[in-house]
Each structure stands twice: as C-alpha cells, then as structure tokens.
Scaffold this motif. Structure first.
Motif, mmCIF file in Angstrom:
data_model
loop_
_atom_site.group_PDB
_atom_site.id
_atom_site.type_symbol
_atom_site.label_atom_id
_atom_site.label_comp_id
_atom_site.label_asym_id
_atom_site.label_seq_id
_atom_site.Cartn_x
_atom_site.Cartn_y
_atom_site.Cartn_z
ATOM 1 N N ARG A 1 0.757 -1.321 -0.043
ATOM 2 C CA ARG A 1 0.147 -0.215 -0.036
ATOM 3 C C ARG A 1 0.847 1.389 0.073
ATOM 4 O O ARG A 1 0.227 2.349 0.301
ATOM 5 C CB ARG A 1 -0.926 0.118 1.093
ATOM 6 N N LYS A 2 2.142 1.029 -0.236
ATOM 7 C CA LYS A 2 2.908 2.444 -0.166
ATOM 8 C C LYS A 2 3.666 2.630 -1.555
ATOM 9 O O LYS A 2 3.930 1.647 -2.104
ATOM 10 C CB LYS A 2 4.202 1.976 0.914
ATOM 11 N N PRO B 1 3.194 12.275 -6.321
ATOM 12 C CA PRO B 1 2.694 12.088 -5.055
ATOM 13 C C PRO B 1 1.159 12.054 -5.154
ATOM 14 O O PRO B 1 0.465 11.194 -4.477
ATOM 15 C CB PRO B 1 3.278 12.752 -4.152
ATOM 16 N N ALA C 1 -1.729 9.026 -4.339
ATOM 17 C CA ALA C 1 -2.571 9.164 -3.076
ATOM 18 C C ALA C 1 -3.951 9.094 -4.003
ATOM 19 O O ALA C 1 -4.883 8.427 -3.559
ATOM 20 C CB ALA C 1 -2.620 10.618 -2.642
ATOM 21 N N TYR D 1 -2.764 4.869 -2.586
ATOM 22 C CA TYR D 1 -1.457 4.509 -1.841
ATOM 23 C C TYR D 1 -1.138 5.378 -0.799
ATOM 24 O O TYR D 1 -1.569 6.853 -1.031
ATOM 25 C CB TYR D 1 -0.453 4.109 -2.990
ATOM 26 N N THR D 2 -0.269 5.160 -0.031
ATOM 27 C CA THR D 2 0.424 5.947 1.019
ATOM 28 C C THR D 2 1.812 6.212 0.472
ATOM 29 O O THR D 2 2.544 5.574 0.029
ATOM 30 C CB THR D 2 0.671 5.330 2.368
ATOM 31 N N VAL D 3 1.992 7.653 0.306
ATOM 32 C CA VAL D 3 3.211 8.173 -0.340
ATOM 33 C C VAL D 3 4.310 8.217 0.792
ATOM 34 O O VAL D 3 4.129 8.778 1.838
ATOM 35 C CB VAL D 3 2.863 9.685 -0.904
ATOM 36 N N VAL D 4 5.411 7.633 0.723
ATOM 37 C CA VAL D 4 6.681 7.995 1.170
ATOM 38 C C VAL D 4 7.711 8.590 0.575
ATOM 39 O O VAL D 4 8.317 8.055 -0.389
ATOM 40 C CB VAL D 4 7.020 6.686 1.855
ATOM 41 N N ASP E 1 5.706 -4.208 1.788
ATOM 42 C CA ASP E 1 4.599 -3.246 1.939
ATOM 43 C C ASP E 1 4.575 -2.181 1.001
ATOM 44 O O ASP E 1 3.772 -1.214 0.599
ATOM 45 C CB ASP E 1 4.498 -2.409 3.325
#
Length: 525
Positions: free
Chosen positions: A189-190, A202, A206, A210-213, A235
């Motif tokens: 999910r990242k 990003p 999103a 997804y979660t942005v890192v 992940d």
C-alpha cells in the motif's frame, strides 16, 4: 503605465509614471493598442451577423424559450478580429522568442505536423465510425505505437491517456492491477517518491489509494539509494522516479535503483516527462523501467495539453502489459481493429482511461515529427537539448549560482538564489524584470529542494543566436542586481500591459465573472 477606470477602460498614465518620459494619453503603446474587456465594448444592442427569421415561433421549446436579454455584446467582424488580435499581442508565444520554462517545455511545433493533422481522414473522422472506414487512422496509431515501443525498449504501450498526469494514473493502475492479480495488493500500500519529484507523482499515488513515502535526495541532486533501500519492503507497491530528474540530472544509480525495487517485489514507475533529453540514446526498458508515460508535447513536438487536447502514452514492461487499459490496435488478416471488450483479448485490462481511443490529432503530429526526423534526427534532439542547456549553464555560472555546479546537466540548467544574497532582490523580482526585457521567466521556486530555484530549459529547437540573446539579457540583469539597482527589480515589470499584480490576492479572490458596473443596464440593452 495605463490604469483602469471604474468600468475597466484604459485611462492615461499618471503624471508620476516614471517609466516613460512622455506617457501616452490613451493607454496605447507605440502600435500596440490598449484593449478592454469584450463586455465593455460599444457593441450592445447590435449584431455582427444577419440571420434569417425563424420559421417557427419556438413554442415547442416549452420552458427553454429565452425571456431575458442574452447578456452578450454584439460586434462586427472587424471589431471581433481586432479584439482577439490585440489580446494575442499581449501574450508571449514560442513563435516570438525562447520559452525557457523548465519541466514543462515549450518548443517549436513544426508546421508540417499541423498540416498532417488537418488532412482529411485524420481530422474529420468520428470515433464511432466502423473500423473498416478508418483503416488509415488505425494504421497510424499502430505505427506510432511501434515507434514508441522501439524507442523505449518496452513491449506494450497504452496510447489513450490524455496527459502526463493521466499517464501516471494509467501506470499506477496497471501496477495495482498486477498486485491484485498476484494477491499482494492489500499488503503493498506504499509508493516511494523522491523529494524532487513532480508534484503530480505523489498526488497520483494518493489518488489511486496508496500512502506516499518520501525518499531523500543526495547533496548532488540525485536519489539517495541508501534511503531508498531502507524504505523498500513487502509493503511497497512501486517507486516513482523521474529520469532525467527534475534537477536536470541523470540518475547515475538508476540500474541499482531498479534492481533494489524488483528484489523487493515492487514495480518501477518512471516519470518520462524528460524523455526528450535521452530519446534515441537510452531506452528506459534497458534500465529496468516497468511503466513510463511520455509527454508527446515535450519529446515529439505536439501542442502542450494544459488540460486540452494533450496526449501522454504509457509504455509498459512485459510484467504489466497484460493489464494495459483498452483499447489498443491489433493487425490481423482482416486488417486493423481495436481491442475493446473484456470478452476479447482485453480480459485482464484494468479498464479504460477515456471514452474512446485518445487524441487522434496528437498521434498524427507526433508520428509526423518522428518520420520527418528519422532515428538519427531523434538522437540529435536529445544531443541538442543537452548541449543547449549546458551552454546556458556555462555562460551564466560566473554571474549566477548553479544549484549543482559539478559536472554537466541534462536538458535543463538549474540555478539557486545564493548569488542574490545581500541584494534585497528575490527570484520573483528577477523574473518580473525579465518580462521588461522581452523574455518569459523561467520556472521559479521549483524544484522545492533548491532554495529560490530558477529552472531554465532551452529545448533543442533554439539556435545559438537566440540562446545568446537570452543569456546576454540575464547577464545584464544579474549585473544590475549586483550593482544595487533594486528599484528596477522591485517595480518590474514596467513595460508589460499590466504592472505587477497582488498574486496572493489574485489566487485567493479571483474574479472569474464580469458584472456590469453599478448603475448601468448594459446587459439589458
């Protein structure tokens, strides 16, 4: 400079307007006419066309019959033409001078491309026509797809995305579909994105859920591979890396980035906005890229989309090709046809990106550009783009501070505001003064990782003479800034149709609709 009266018409400049010894009395300047809003014309109550009397009374329209004045001015044909020509003279254009915006790239669009796009059979077809009647158009799409795949070293391409950000969405949705097919979507999910990435990267991740890192950047403007490796894991669904990157630099660790990503079970999305810097010289597929959008306007000289008729095809690796969105063109014994339905070959397609097949006009222009250049010409595109950017960097580095001075840049030269320290002049002030010298400003304050950034992209279509004209203007401005001519910059632009606006107020309180001045009844005349 002229001001505006209560109804928005130009008035004579004030007596203390110091940028002219003899300010004009009308607001016009030389042969450039002052022009007010079309609503403020003297055309109310007349029309520029004669229409036949309607044969019916409109009673069949029911509640749709107009009861009030339409609220639009009426102008003759000469008045209409002059209004829009005068407005066009207030715009900058690539046909006037260099357009040095970094990242977005505005370059010359050969007129041959426009002529080809207007040929009957390309410009006047309808997407719902039987495929038997549009075989030439489908062949053109198939040929374009072939060359996009050949130039990138990728086995599949989705033509339908309408822009770069739309292409990002396409690539990430294909990646998501691949993870769903393998049963890994819920755990992955990242999405990892470098700090210097385009803002759409990003945002797109999103949007897909997804979660942005963030991934850190090294001091020399490239992806911090150690930081990337520390954040890769089971992940992570994908990484999004721009190459050449937004700092105008080639990611020299790109093969290691690709290896680490794939070892972690993630996919490598490459933002291909800067493909024009490597086209014909480097194939992204050879670098381990799984998905990459191509901005046709930037690399293959179609008009810039800007929310309009753009195109951002996405090339896909063998791992992602089965999930490409419909439709796509196939060629068999019966000729060319579109694969569109799930019961056909599109069983694993994640869906569609648009209602039909994409922007035919952009396909025609892009293929015209490719065919007129040939493989050697496209290679020269990259070589000249990089040469021009490095020429600018070399000619300006003694008066402006390069953000990353060591080594060559790629397609764009990036400067920071270190050289402006102590002058009381900002990047914005410098950009406004460029307008007075007849040049559109470069990209300012981006990428965010460089303080006071000035990002200049000359493109390959600029001659040395034009580059020298641009460079000399910047050198003179830099010398004026260092000589303490603060007023020249703080008051700029003096010579533009309008003076400097309150940009914060304009953004927060935009006036998007014209209203008649109080006490008038213009719209009812």
């Amino acid at each position: 400079m002229s001001t505006m009266n209560t109804v928005g018409r130009p008035t004579a400049p004030s007596a203390n307007d110091h940028d002219y010894k003899y300010p004009t009395l009308t607001g016009g300047r030389g042969l450039l006419q002052a022009e007010h809003l079309i609503f403020e014309s003297d055309g109310w109550g007349k029309t520029g066309v004669d229409l036949p009397e309607p044969k019916t009374d409109g009673s069949d329209l029911g509640d749709l019959v107009r009861r009030d004045p339409i609220g639009l001015p009426g102008l003759s044909e000469p008045e209409t033409m002059r209004h829009y020509v005068r407005l066009s003279q207030k715009n900058h254009a690539i046909d006037l001078a260099i357009y040095p915006l970094g990242s977005c790239t505005m370059k010359h669009n050969p007129r041959l491309n426009e002529k080809m796009a207007r040929l009957p059979g390309f410009s006047d077809i309808h997407p719902l026509q039987p495929t038997s009647t549009v075989q030439g158009a489908l062949e053109l799409m198939d040929t374009l797809a072939h060359w996009l795949k050949t130039l990138t070293g990728m086995p599949a391409v989705a033509l339908s995305p309408k822009a770069g950000a739309h292409g990002e969405l396409c690539g990430l949705m294909a990646i998501r579909a691949a993870h769903e097919a393998s049963g890994q979507h819920e755990q992955r999910r990242k999405v990892l994105v470098p700090t210097s990435a385009h803002g759409t990267n990003p945002a797109t991740a999103a949007f897909v859920g997804y979660t942005v890192v963030e991934v850190a950047q090294t001091e020399d403007g490239r992806v911090d591979v150690a930081d990337l490796a520390s954040k890769l894991g089971p992940d992570v669904a994908a990484i999004m890396v721009t190459n050449p990157n937004t700092c105008g630099l080639f990611e020299r660790d790109i093969l290691e980035i690709s290896r680490l990503t794939h070892e972690a079970g993630a996919y490598f999305y490459c933002d291909g906005a800067n493909f024009n810097a490597i086209v014909g010289r480097v194939r992204p597929g050879d670098l381990g890229v799984d998905a990459m959008h191509i901005n046709l306007h930037k690399t293959f000289s179609t008009p810039h989309g800007g929310g309009g008729p753009g195109s951002g095809p996405v090339v896909l690796s063998a791992a992602l090709a089965p999930f490409a969105p419909a439709p796509w063109v196939v060629h068999d014994a019966d000729g060319y046809r579109l694969v569109e339905r799930e019961e056909d070959e599109a069983a694993q397609a994640f869906g569609r990106m648009c209602a039909f097949q994409g922007q035919m006009g952009m396909y025609t222009r892009a293929l015209s550009y490719m065919m007129s250049h040939g493989s050697d010409g496209l290679r020269q595109v990259a070589e000249d783009a990089v040469l021009n950017a490095n020429y600018i960097k070399a000619r300006l580095s003694d008066v402006m501070s390069a953000a990353f001075p060591e080594g060559p840049c790629m397609h764009e030269a990036l400067f920071d505001d270190e050289w402006l320290k102590g002058t009381d002049i900002t990047t914005l002030d410098f950009a406004k003064a460029m307008i007075d010298e007849g040049f559109h400003p470069m990209t300012m304050y981006f990428p965010l990782v460089v303080h006071g950034a000035m990002l200049i992209e000359p493109t390959e279509t600029e001659s040395k003479a034009e580059l020298d004209r641009f460079i000399n203007a910047l050198r003179l401005l830099a010398q004026a800034a260092k000589a303490g001519e603060v007023d020249r910059f703080k008051g700029a632009p003096f010579h533009a149709p309008l003076r400097r606006l309150d940009e914060t107020r304009a953004a927060r309180s935009p006036k998007l609709r014209w209203t008649a001045p109080e006490g008038t009844n213009i719209a009812a005349e």
